[in-house]
Motif scaffolding. Structure first.
Motif, PDB file in Angstrom:
ATOM      1  N   LEU A  94      33.307  33.797  52.404  1.00 36.52           N
ATOM      2  CA  LEU A  94      32.960  35.056  53.076  1.00 36.52           C
ATOM      3  C   LEU A  94      32.368  34.855  54.465  1.00 36.52           C
ATOM      4  CD1 LEU A  94      31.498  36.951  49.997  1.00 36.52           C
ATOM      5  CD2 LEU A  94      33.806  37.091  50.960  1.00 36.52           C
ATOM      6  N   GLN A  95      32.536  33.664  55.040  1.00 34.03           N
ATOM      7  CA  GLN A  95      31.925  33.370  56.339  1.00 34.03           C
ATOM      8  C   GLN A  95      32.310  34.380  57.411  1.00 34.03           C
ATOM      9  OE1 GLN A  95      29.518  30.931  56.969  1.00 34.03           O
ATOM     10  NE2 GLN A  95      29.328  32.274  58.747  1.00 34.03           N
ATOM     11  N   SER A  96      33.556  34.803  57.440  1.00 32.23           N
ATOM     12  CA  SER A  96      33.971  35.772  58.467  1.00 32.23           C
ATOM     13  C   SER A  96      33.231  37.099  58.307  1.00 32.23           C
ATOM     14  CB  SER A  96      35.485  35.991  58.439  1.00 32.23           C
ATOM     15  OG  SER A  96      35.890  36.579  57.228  1.00 32.23           O
ATOM     16  N   GLU A  97      32.885  37.462  57.079  1.00 38.21           N
ATOM     17  CA  GLU A  97      32.115  38.684  56.860  1.00 38.21           C
ATOM     18  C   GLU A  97      30.680  38.524  57.366  1.00 38.21           C
ATOM     19  OE1 GLU A  97      33.390  41.553  56.077  1.00 38.21           O
ATOM     20  OE2 GLU A  97      35.364  40.669  55.715  1.00 38.21           O
ATOM     21  N   SER A 121      34.543  32.394  37.726  1.00 35.79           N
ATOM     22  CA  SER A 121      35.872  31.837  37.910  1.00 35.79           C
ATOM     23  C   SER A 121      35.943  30.494  37.198  1.00 35.79           C
ATOM     24  CB  SER A 121      36.151  31.631  39.404  1.00 35.79           C
ATOM     25  OG  SER A 121      37.336  30.888  39.589  1.00 35.79           O
ATOM     26  N   LYS A 122      37.086  30.200  36.613  1.00 38.33           N
ATOM     27  CA  LYS A 122      37.270  28.884  35.999  1.00 38.33           C
ATOM     28  C   LYS A 122      37.121  27.773  37.032  1.00 38.33           C
ATOM     29  CE  LYS A 122      40.178  30.475  32.232  1.00 38.33           C
ATOM     30  NZ  LYS A 122      41.523  30.518  31.661  1.00 38.33           N
ATOM     31  N   SER A 123      37.332  28.096  38.299  1.00 35.92           N
ATOM     32  CA  SER A 123      37.170  27.092  39.353  1.00 35.92           C
ATOM     33  C   SER A 123      35.719  26.643  39.500  1.00 35.92           C
ATOM     34  CB  SER A 123      37.696  27.624  40.694  1.00 35.92           C
ATOM     35  OG  SER A 123      36.880  28.665  41.190  1.00 35.92           O
ATOM     36  N   PHE A 124      34.779  27.369  38.891  1.00 35.01           N
ATOM     37  CA  PHE A 124      33.364  26.982  38.940  1.00 35.01           C
ATOM     38  C   PHE A 124      33.030  25.862  37.952  1.00 35.01           C
ATOM     39  CE2 PHE A 124      32.161  31.633  40.131  1.00 35.01           C
ATOM     40  CZ  PHE A 124      32.638  31.443  41.412  1.00 35.01           C
ATOM     41  N   GLU A 125      33.914  25.621  36.993  1.00 35.51           N
ATOM     42  CA  GLU A 125      33.654  24.593  35.985  1.00 35.51           C
ATOM     43  C   GLU A 125      33.336  23.272  36.680  1.00 35.51           C
ATOM     44  OE1 GLU A 125      33.363  25.002  32.743  1.00 35.51           O
ATOM     45  OE2 GLU A 125      34.210  26.999  32.519  1.00 35.51           O
ATOM     46  N   VAL A 176      24.297  25.723  43.261  1.00 36.11           N
ATOM     47  CA  VAL A 176      24.283  25.565  44.721  1.00 36.11           C
ATOM     48  C   VAL A 176      25.714  25.406  45.237  1.00 36.11           C
ATOM     49  CG1 VAL A 176      23.537  24.089  46.629  1.00 36.11           C
ATOM     50  CG2 VAL A 176      21.932  24.657  44.804  1.00 36.11           C
ATOM     51  N   GLU A 177      26.512  24.615  44.564  1.00 41.68           N
ATOM     52  CA  GLU A 177      27.901  24.415  44.976  1.00 41.68           C
ATOM     53  C   GLU A 177      28.704  25.712  44.881  1.00 41.68           C
ATOM     54  OE1 GLU A 177      28.581  19.748  43.724  1.00 41.68           O
ATOM     55  OE2 GLU A 177      28.606  21.281  42.133  1.00 41.68           O
ATOM     56  N   ILE A 178      28.457  26.481  43.840  1.00 47.06           N
ATOM     57  CA  ILE A 178      29.147  27.761  43.679  1.00 47.06           C
ATOM     58  C   ILE A 178      28.747  28.721  44.804  1.00 47.06           C
ATOM     59  CG2 ILE A 178      29.387  29.821  42.224  1.00 47.06           C
ATOM     60  CD1 ILE A 178      29.040  27.880  39.790  1.00 47.06           C
ATOM     61  N   HIS A 179      27.455  28.801  45.087  1.00 42.96           N
ATOM     62  CA  HIS A 179      26.987  29.688  46.164  1.00 42.96           C
ATOM     63  C   HIS A 179      27.594  29.265  47.494  1.00 42.96           C
ATOM     64  CE1 HIS A 179      23.658  32.303  44.495  1.00 42.96           C
ATOM     65  NE2 HIS A 179      24.088  31.633  43.441  1.00 42.96           N
ATOM     66  N   ARG A 180      27.632  27.973  47.753  1.00 49.63           N
ATOM     67  CA  ARG A 180      28.237  27.482  49.003  1.00 49.63           C
ATOM     68  C   ARG A 180      29.700  27.879  49.095  1.00 49.63           C
ATOM     69  NH1 ARG A 180      25.511  21.596  48.881  1.00 49.63           N
ATOM     70  NH2 ARG A 180      23.544  22.167  49.871  1.00 49.63           N
ATOM     71  N   LYS A 181      30.434  27.727  47.998  1.00 51.04           N
ATOM     72  CA  LYS A 181      31.853  28.089  47.976  1.00 51.04           C
ATOM     73  C   LYS A 181      32.038  29.574  48.284  1.00 51.04           C
ATOM     74  CE  LYS A 181      36.227  27.392  46.994  1.00 51.04           C
ATOM     75  NZ  LYS A 181      37.068  26.642  47.915  1.00 51.04           N
ATOM     76  N   ILE A 182      31.235  30.409  47.676  1.00 48.62           N
ATOM     77  CA  ILE A 182      31.320  31.857  47.908  1.00 48.62           C
ATOM     78  C   ILE A 182      30.961  32.175  49.356  1.00 48.62           C
ATOM     79  CG2 ILE A 182      30.263  34.079  47.331  1.00 48.62           C
ATOM     80  CD1 ILE A 182      30.078  32.946  44.395  1.00 48.62           C
TER      81      ILE A 182
END
Length: 91
Positions: free
Chosen positions: A69-72, A50-54, A59-65
């Protein structure tokens, strides 16, 4: 496509607006392992960009993902393999 697979896809599209997203249910590969359920839908892999990863590190990207998906995770998702792949969008 499983229900959880659809929910993962929808959540990631809504929050990240990805240019690349593949979601695969790999639960069948983990049958009998810790966290596996006889009904499946516990182990997934994603390939995403995602461009939002720029400007973010891995680590920050993994945290965001994971936050997305926390509810999952709270409802039975046991494992998520994340591949961050920046596609060649110039082709």
């Amino acid at each position: 496509m499983t229900n959880r697979q659809n929910r993962i896809r929808t959540a990631l599209i809504t929050v990240l607006t990805p240019e690349l997203l593949e979601v695969e249910d790999e639960s069948h590969l983990h049958a009998g392992h810790a966290g596996a359920s006889p009904t499946g839908e516990t182990h997934y892999s994603i390939k995403v960009w995602s461009k939002s990863f720029e400007g973010m590190n891995r680590v920050e990207i993994h945290r965001k993902i994971n936050e997305t998906l926390q509810s999952e995770f709270d409802s039975g998702l046991h494992a998520l393999s994340i591949r961050i792949v920046k596609p060649n969008l110039d082709n």
